[in-house]
Design an enzyme around this catalytic site. Structure first.
Site, PDB file in Angstrom:
ATOM      1  N   LYS A 119      46.186  34.580  41.282  1.00 48.61           N
ATOM      2  CA  LYS A 119      46.211  34.851  40.284  1.00 48.61           C
ATOM      3  C   LYS A 119      46.373  34.750  38.722  1.00 48.61           C
ATOM      4  O   LYS A 119      46.176  34.051  38.024  1.00 48.61           O
ATOM      5  CB  LYS A 119      46.119  36.639  40.241  1.00 48.61           C
ATOM      6  CG  LYS A 119      44.241  37.229  40.424  1.00 48.61           C
ATOM      7  CD  LYS A 119      44.839  38.543  40.968  1.00 48.61           C
ATOM      8  CE  LYS A 119      43.201  39.558  41.389  1.00 48.61           C
ATOM      9  NZ  LYS A 119      43.306  38.925  43.174  1.00 48.61           N
ATOM     10  N   LYS A 175      43.720  43.969  36.928  1.00 52.73           N
ATOM     11  CA  LYS A 175      43.244  44.159  38.298  1.00 52.73           C
ATOM     12  C   LYS A 175      44.341  43.889  38.966  1.00 52.73           C
ATOM     13  O   LYS A 175      45.777  43.102  37.899  1.00 52.73           O
ATOM     14  CB  LYS A 175      42.459  42.741  39.193  1.00 52.73           C
ATOM     15  CG  LYS A 175      43.265  41.738  38.008  1.00 52.73           C
ATOM     16  CD  LYS A 175      41.771  40.760  38.043  1.00 52.73           C
ATOM     17  CE  LYS A 175      41.652  39.479  37.897  1.00 52.73           C
ATOM     18  NZ  LYS A 175      40.357  38.181  38.172  1.00 52.73           N
ATOM     19  N   ARG A 218      31.783  29.909  43.328  1.00 53.84           N
ATOM     20  CA  ARG A 218      33.572  29.933  44.443  1.00 53.84           C
ATOM     21  C   ARG A 218      33.263  28.255  44.478  1.00 53.84           C
ATOM     22  O   ARG A 218      32.333  27.658  44.801  1.00 53.84           O
ATOM     23  CB  ARG A 218      33.566  30.504  45.644  1.00 53.84           C
ATOM     24  CG  ARG A 218      34.294  29.918  46.299  1.00 53.84           C
ATOM     25  CD  ARG A 218      36.039  29.448  46.407  1.00 53.84           C
ATOM     26  NE  ARG A 218      36.500  30.836  46.315  1.00 53.84           N
ATOM     27  CZ  ARG A 218      36.579  31.855  47.142  1.00 53.84           C
ATOM     28  NH1 ARG A 218      37.160  31.424  48.450  1.00 53.84           N
ATOM     29  NH2 ARG A 218      36.991  32.985  47.288  1.00 53.84           N
ATOM     30  N   ARG A 241      28.485  34.621  43.775  1.00 51.75           N
ATOM     31  CA  ARG A 241      28.693  34.927  44.182  1.00 51.75           C
ATOM     32  C   ARG A 241      28.303  36.828  43.947  1.00 51.75           C
ATOM     33  O   ARG A 241      28.722  36.869  42.534  1.00 51.75           O
ATOM     34  CB  ARG A 241      30.220  35.876  45.164  1.00 51.75           C
ATOM     35  CG  ARG A 241      30.316  34.458  45.670  1.00 51.75           C
ATOM     36  CD  ARG A 241      32.006  34.523  46.530  1.00 51.75           C
ATOM     37  NE  ARG A 241      32.181  34.541  45.430  1.00 51.75           N
ATOM     38  CZ  ARG A 241      33.712  34.122  44.903  1.00 51.75           C
ATOM     39  NH1 ARG A 241      34.176  34.136  46.074  1.00 51.75           N
ATOM     40  NH2 ARG A 241      34.120  33.708  43.974  1.00 51.75           N
ATOM     41  N   ARG A 287      31.841  44.143  40.834  1.00 43.95           N
ATOM     42  CA  ARG A 287      32.963  42.659  41.648  1.00 43.95           C
ATOM     43  C   ARG A 287      31.421  41.380  42.682  1.00 43.95           C
ATOM     44  O   ARG A 287      30.188  42.630  42.538  1.00 43.95           O
ATOM     45  CB  ARG A 287      33.221  42.866  42.834  1.00 43.95           C
ATOM     46  CG  ARG A 287      34.314  44.127  41.943  1.00 43.95           C
ATOM     47  CD  ARG A 287      34.988  45.158  43.045  1.00 43.95           C
ATOM     48  NE  ARG A 287      34.505  46.103  43.490  1.00 43.95           N
ATOM     49  CZ  ARG A 287      34.594  46.312  44.889  1.00 43.95           C
ATOM     50  NH1 ARG A 287      35.961  46.763  44.928  1.00 43.95           N
ATOM     51  NH2 ARG A 287      33.946  47.586  44.750  1.00 43.95           N
ATOM     52  N   ASP A 338      37.634  29.557  41.458  1.00 41.28           N
ATOM     53  CA  ASP A 338      36.676  31.245  41.419  1.00 41.28           C
ATOM     54  C   ASP A 338      36.717  30.801  39.425  1.00 41.28           C
ATOM     55  O   ASP A 338      37.621  31.096  38.747  1.00 41.28           O
ATOM     56  CB  ASP A 338      37.540  32.572  41.431  1.00 41.28           C
ATOM     57  CG  ASP A 338      36.903  32.611  43.717  1.00 41.28           C
ATOM     58  OD1 ASP A 338      36.692  32.215  44.076  1.00 41.28           O
ATOM     59  OD2 ASP A 338      38.046  34.222  43.485  1.00 41.28           O
ATOM     60  N   GLU A 341      40.431  32.956  39.316  1.00 40.21           N
ATOM     61  CA  GLU A 341      41.593  32.183  40.104  1.00 40.21           C
ATOM     62  C   GLU A 341      41.436  31.825  41.334  1.00 40.21           C
ATOM     63  O   GLU A 341      40.787  30.660  40.693  1.00 40.21           O
ATOM     64  CB  GLU A 341      40.910  33.720  41.441  1.00 40.21           C
ATOM     65  CG  GLU A 341      41.389  35.744  40.636  1.00 40.21           C
ATOM     66  CD  GLU A 341      41.262  36.144  42.164  1.00 40.21           C
ATOM     67  OE1 GLU A 341      41.410  35.598  43.122  1.00 40.21           O
ATOM     68  OE2 GLU A 341      41.050  37.903  41.885  1.00 40.21           O
ATOM     69  N   ASN A 355      42.177  30.583  44.784  1.00 41.91           N
ATOM     70  CA  ASN A 355      42.660  30.989  45.928  1.00 41.91           C
ATOM     71  C   ASN A 355      42.774  29.326  47.050  1.00 41.91           C
ATOM     72  O   ASN A 355      42.462  28.589  47.364  1.00 41.91           O
ATOM     73  CB  ASN A 355      40.781  31.006  47.016  1.00 41.91           C
ATOM     74  CG  ASN A 355      40.517  32.948  45.725  1.00 41.91           C
ATOM     75  OD1 ASN A 355      41.172  33.418  45.965  1.00 41.91           O
ATOM     76  ND2 ASN A 355      39.797  32.726  45.078  1.00 41.91           N
TER      77      ASN A 355
END
Length: 327
Positions: free
Chosen positions: A134, A169, A219, A234, A242, A282, A290, A292
């Site tokens: 993050k 978060k 993604r 997603r 979410r 993301d 984000e 990842n």
């Protein structure tokens, strides 16, 4: 039967991962990578985090020869366990899922010792430590929504007052865990901030809510700094905030937008410089949320929709890097 592996081998790809017997055959990206590596001629080995160790200053792993199959009922076989000194003949795929806890942290130090001995570790262990998934995104403020990282309760409340609709978060969550949305008049604001920060102790992220989440949390997979041309959006289930697949989101593969490509182009050079070979960005709407770096997924979903051959493309990049190290 799986091939038997002695203590000394030439070129070998070692997968450090969660228990292979427990993975989801249909969705697991690590298995897709292993299948691609095997098809490209790499002998494979399997280890879990607890199989890594340092002895007398050198990095070792207790490994088993690994053979993988495209069979939902029988997707792997393992050989006998042997100890290997990790060095220049090895490519090591660090694919242990989060959380980034103490065992994960110490494993990156062991893998850093392996890299010093000449092994190619994907992703770079130092970068795994440096690049919180993050916080890393905040290095690119022109790509991100308005956000705040703090453990100060007053600052977090002020951020909410300024933006009215905010996502809070934790910095170490995964799969959408621990995420809260607070609208303008949310009576739970104080409690949510207190719980997430452990009463002002832990740092968290506050992020202006992005309404485009209704169209999906995309993604984007990056291979050595270059994006795969399709992303997996997603899309949240009805009544859900979410989009994470782990939280019931529906995955829909789609071409990258112009903004997606702009974000990928902005981030890509930094990924290459940090030795982050395989990364998942993301993106919600026009914003990077984000980066990842631990064990990004979605290979199988994107491949199934567009035949993108992501695993072979990643292995090809690893082959090139591996040969370059040996020149």
């Amino acid at each position: 039967m799986a091939p038997q592996m002695g203590l000394a081998m030439n070129k070998l790809m070692i997968f450090v991962m969660d228990p292979i017997a427990d993975i989801n055959f249909k969705k697991d990206s690590t298995l897709a990578i292993a299948q691609a590596a095997q098809a490209a001629g790499w002998p494979l080995a399997y280890a879990e985090l607890s199989d890594l160790f340092i002895e007398n200053g050198n990095a070792f792993a207790d490994v088993q020869a690994l053979t993988v199959f495209d069979d939902a009922k029988h997707w792997f076989e393992l050989g006998e366990r042997h100890t290997l000194a990790l060095g220049s003949e090895h490519a090591i795929m660090m694919r242990k899922d989060p959380p980034f806890d103490s065992p994960f942290l110490y494993a990156t130090h062991i893998l850093q010792r392996a890299a010093t001995a000449g092994a190619l570790v994907v992703n770079n262990p130092q970068s795994l430590r440096d690049c919180n998934e993050k916080l890393f995104a905040t290095q690119f403020p022109d790509c991100c929504p308005p956000l705040l990282v703090s453990n100060n309760l007053a600052k977090l409340r002020a951020f909410h007052q300024k933006h009215n609709d905010v996502i809070f978060k934790p910095l170490d969550g995964m799969g959408g865990s621990g995420i809260f949305r607070c609208k303008q008049s949310d009576s739970n604001l104080a409690s949510i901030i207190e719980v997430l920060t452990d009463n002002g102790t832990d740092y968290i992220m506050a992020q202006k809510f992005i309404p485009a989440i209704s169209a999906g949390d995309k993604r984007i997979l990056m291979i050595n700094g270059e994006p795969v041309e399709y992303a997996l959006a997603r899309i949240p289930a009805d009544g859900e905030l979410r989009g994470n697949l782990a939280a019931g989101g529906q995955g829909v593969a789609q071409p990258l937008t112009a903004r997606d490509k702009e974000i990928a182009s902005r981030v890509g050079p930094t990924l290459r410089a940090k030795g982050l070979f395989f990364v998942g960005l993301d993106v919600i709407g026009d914003y990077l949320t984000e980066i990842n770096v631990t064990s990004p997924t979605c290979i199988r979903e994107i491949d199934a929709a567009y035949s993108t051959n992501i695993g072979p493309r990643l292995i090809s990049a690893i082959d090139e890097a591996f040969l370059s190290k040996k020149r």
